[in-house]
Design an enzyme around this catalytic site. Sequence first.
Site, PDB file in Angstrom:
ATOM      1  N   SER A   1       0.829  -1.213   0.000  1.00 32.93           N
ATOM      2  CA  SER A   1       0.000   0.000   0.000  1.00 32.93           C
ATOM      3  C   SER A   1       0.858   1.256   0.000  1.00 32.93           C
ATOM      4  O   SER A   1       0.599   2.214  -0.742  1.00 32.93           O
ATOM      5  CB  SER A   1      -0.913   0.003   1.230  1.00 32.93           C
ATOM      6  OG  SER A   1      -1.807  -1.076   1.199  1.00 32.93           O
TER       7      SER A   1
ATOM      8  N   GLY B   1      -5.920  -3.815  -8.031  1.00 38.53           N
ATOM      9  CA  GLY B   1      -7.043  -2.918  -7.817  1.00 38.53           C
ATOM     10  C   GLY B   1      -6.613  -1.623  -7.168  1.00 38.53           C
ATOM     11  O   GLY B   1      -7.120  -0.545  -7.500  1.00 38.53           O
TER      12      GLY B   1
ATOM     13  N   ARG C   1     -13.344  -6.741 -11.892  1.00 38.35           N
ATOM     14  CA  ARG C   1     -13.611  -6.060 -10.627  1.00 38.35           C
ATOM     15  C   ARG C   1     -14.350  -4.735 -10.854  1.00 38.35           C
ATOM     16  O   ARG C   1     -14.152  -4.060 -11.875  1.00 38.35           O
ATOM     17  CB  ARG C   1     -12.308  -5.815  -9.858  1.00 38.35           C
ATOM     18  CG  ARG C   1     -11.640  -7.121  -9.472  1.00 38.35           C
ATOM     19  CD  ARG C   1     -10.340  -6.923  -8.737  1.00 38.35           C
ATOM     20  NE  ARG C   1     -10.544  -6.294  -7.438  1.00 38.35           N
ATOM     21  CZ  ARG C   1      -9.547  -5.990  -6.614  1.00 38.35           C
ATOM     22  NH1 ARG C   1      -8.295  -6.248  -6.960  1.00 38.35           N
ATOM     23  NH2 ARG C   1      -9.802  -5.437  -5.447  1.00 38.35           N
TER      24      ARG C   1
ATOM     25  N   GLN D   1      -9.264   2.359  -0.869  1.00 38.58           N
ATOM     26  CA  GLN D   1      -9.005   2.673  -2.272  1.00 38.58           C
ATOM     27  C   GLN D   1      -9.902   3.808  -2.754  1.00 38.58           C
ATOM     28  O   GLN D   1      -9.442   4.739  -3.429  1.00 38.58           O
ATOM     29  CB  GLN D   1      -9.215   1.429  -3.129  1.00 38.58           C
ATOM     30  CG  GLN D   1      -8.205   0.325  -2.874  1.00 38.58           C
ATOM     31  CD  GLN D   1      -8.494  -0.919  -3.690  1.00 38.58           C
ATOM     32  OE1 GLN D   1      -9.463  -0.965  -4.461  1.00 38.58           O
ATOM     33  NE2 GLN D   1      -7.669  -1.940  -3.533  1.00 38.58           N
TER      34      GLN D   1
ATOM     35  N   ASP E   1      -7.678  -7.774   4.070  1.00 37.60           N
ATOM     36  CA  ASP E   1      -6.900  -8.673   3.219  1.00 37.60           C
ATOM     37  C   ASP E   1      -6.414  -9.918   3.959  1.00 37.60           C
ATOM     38  O   ASP E   1      -5.907 -10.854   3.330  1.00 37.60           O
ATOM     39  CB  ASP E   1      -5.689  -7.937   2.643  1.00 37.60           C
ATOM     40  CG  ASP E   1      -6.077  -6.950   1.558  1.00 37.60           C
ATOM     41  OD1 ASP E   1      -7.088  -7.190   0.875  1.00 37.60           O
ATOM     42  OD2 ASP E   1      -5.374  -5.942   1.389  1.00 37.60           O
TER      43      ASP E   1
ATOM     44  N   LYS F   1     -12.960  -8.632  -4.110  1.00 40.31           N
ATOM     45  CA  LYS F   1     -11.504  -8.488  -4.176  1.00 40.31           C
ATOM     46  C   LYS F   1     -11.000  -9.158  -5.460  1.00 40.31           C
ATOM     47  O   LYS F   1     -11.752  -9.312  -6.422  1.00 40.31           O
ATOM     48  CB  LYS F   1     -10.868  -9.103  -2.923  1.00 40.31           C
ATOM     49  CG  LYS F   1     -11.071  -8.260  -1.658  1.00 40.31           C
ATOM     50  CD  LYS F   1     -10.192  -7.012  -1.710  1.00 40.31           C
ATOM     51  CE  LYS F   1     -10.146  -6.267  -0.404  1.00 40.31           C
ATOM     52  NZ  LYS F   1      -9.187  -5.134  -0.456  1.00 40.31           N
TER      53      LYS F   1
ATOM     54  N   ARG G   1     -13.422 -13.823  -2.225  1.00 37.55           N
ATOM     55  CA  ARG G   1     -12.542 -14.526  -1.285  1.00 37.55           C
ATOM     56  C   ARG G   1     -13.317 -15.385  -0.291  1.00 37.55           C
ATOM     57  O   ARG G   1     -12.796 -16.396   0.181  1.00 37.55           O
ATOM     58  CB  ARG G   1     -11.635 -13.521  -0.569  1.00 37.55           C
ATOM     59  CG  ARG G   1     -10.529 -13.000  -1.484  1.00 37.55           C
ATOM     60  CD  ARG G   1      -9.635 -11.973  -0.827  1.00 37.55           C
ATOM     61  NE  ARG G   1      -8.471 -11.721  -1.684  1.00 37.55           N
ATOM     62  CZ  ARG G   1      -7.645 -10.694  -1.530  1.00 37.55           C
ATOM     63  NH1 ARG G   1      -7.840  -9.817  -0.552  1.00 37.55           N
ATOM     64  NH2 ARG G   1      -6.613 -10.536  -2.340  1.00 37.55           N
TER      65      ARG G   1
END
Length: 449
Positions: A29, A101, A129, A176, A327, A354, A358
Amino acid sequence: MSGHGAPIPMTSHRSGGLAGTADIPGDKSISHRALILGALSVGETMVTGLLEGQDVLDTARAMRAFGAEVVRDDDGTWRIHGVGVGGFAEPDQVIDCGNSGTGVRLIMGAMATSPVTATFTGDASLNKRPMARVTDPLALFGAQAVGRSGGRLPMTIVGARDPLPVRYTVPVPSAQVKSAVLLAGLNAPGQTVVIEHEATRDHTERMLAGFGAQITTEDTAEGRIITLEGQPELSPQTIAVPRDPSSAAFPVCAALITEGSDVLVPNIGLNPTRAGLFTTLQEMGADLSYENLREEGGEPVADLRASFSPDLKGIEVPPERAASMIDEYPVLSVVAAFAQGATVMRGVKELRVKESDRIEAMATGLRANGIKVEDGPDWWIVHGRGHGDVPGGATCASHLDHRIAMSFLVMGLAANQPVTVDDGGPIATSFPIFEPLMASLGADIRRDG
């Protein structure tokens, strides 16, 4: 099929105790943001410890396409000579963001208030996505987006020529989306305000302040209100990227479930908006401790020591913690399989959009390996069998998702039978040294064929 070449099937086998020091790569990140804000500053930013996974390399390539000079020195230092806020040039080619992403959404935000047009694409996973969650708020600034049905890539963004400042409430917790709006706000006049009801990772706010932007954060009854003064001149910085807590999760969790393990993971970023997994593991009874707590570059950092924990208990993870560990739920679900009792995870619908769904991917693979799982739209429950009673033995689909692949490979280290993933290739997007690092600790993970 992998978006990065032919599939690479991999199998993990029950291992003896993992031991040693796990030198994790730089935080993904922070690496993305260092490149983007370096490109938007005036002068040369120097970055050490940058994660050199494919996702971040794709962002570096994108910054070059928008006119910044991005160079890697032989010693691993990266130098970004920025073009200033509003200084992006129009790219000559389509911007390929691979599997990332974070990369594509942040770059869209950074260019949305400049009078340039860019087309974005990615691999098969990224192109599925949803991008409307970013392009909708960017439209408020005056940017236009044209993509495939459902707001999917490939997509062309036409930047606003006369951008307007925006006040935007983020509808679901998403760092994001928040970051894309703040980056767009840099080149809009006046104040851009973002309101989030649940705090998400705050690397963008911290780094914007470090580059000289005027940005304030206030916790109110309405939520967390972030206010950015537009059109600053950002000053170049020297950034030492802390190591990635999301990547550290894999050797840490492997040590907790593999008998006889004792692993030290140095220099891990412990930003409170990212450290929810470690708190959760401690609540489950994990032998996990922090050593040498300190601050580096405005981010809290520590060394983590993780040791085999045979008496893990299932817990209910507080839903408000989800944003700080979104995550890490896939690998947490693996640890939960080795705990006694049910681990309940709620408020996690973000996991369904994601790199893969997931929840579905992990639930399917866990069931195939003998673990009972219940799941719904925004929740799932893993019924743990305790240490020594996880069957394993299945082949799991990674769905082009690096975290799914690594999670099942961790599982195989302590299951009674080996666990296979159909494609470990996507691991390189975030953790390019995963295989040699795990091997150095004593993990038995092999490529098949």
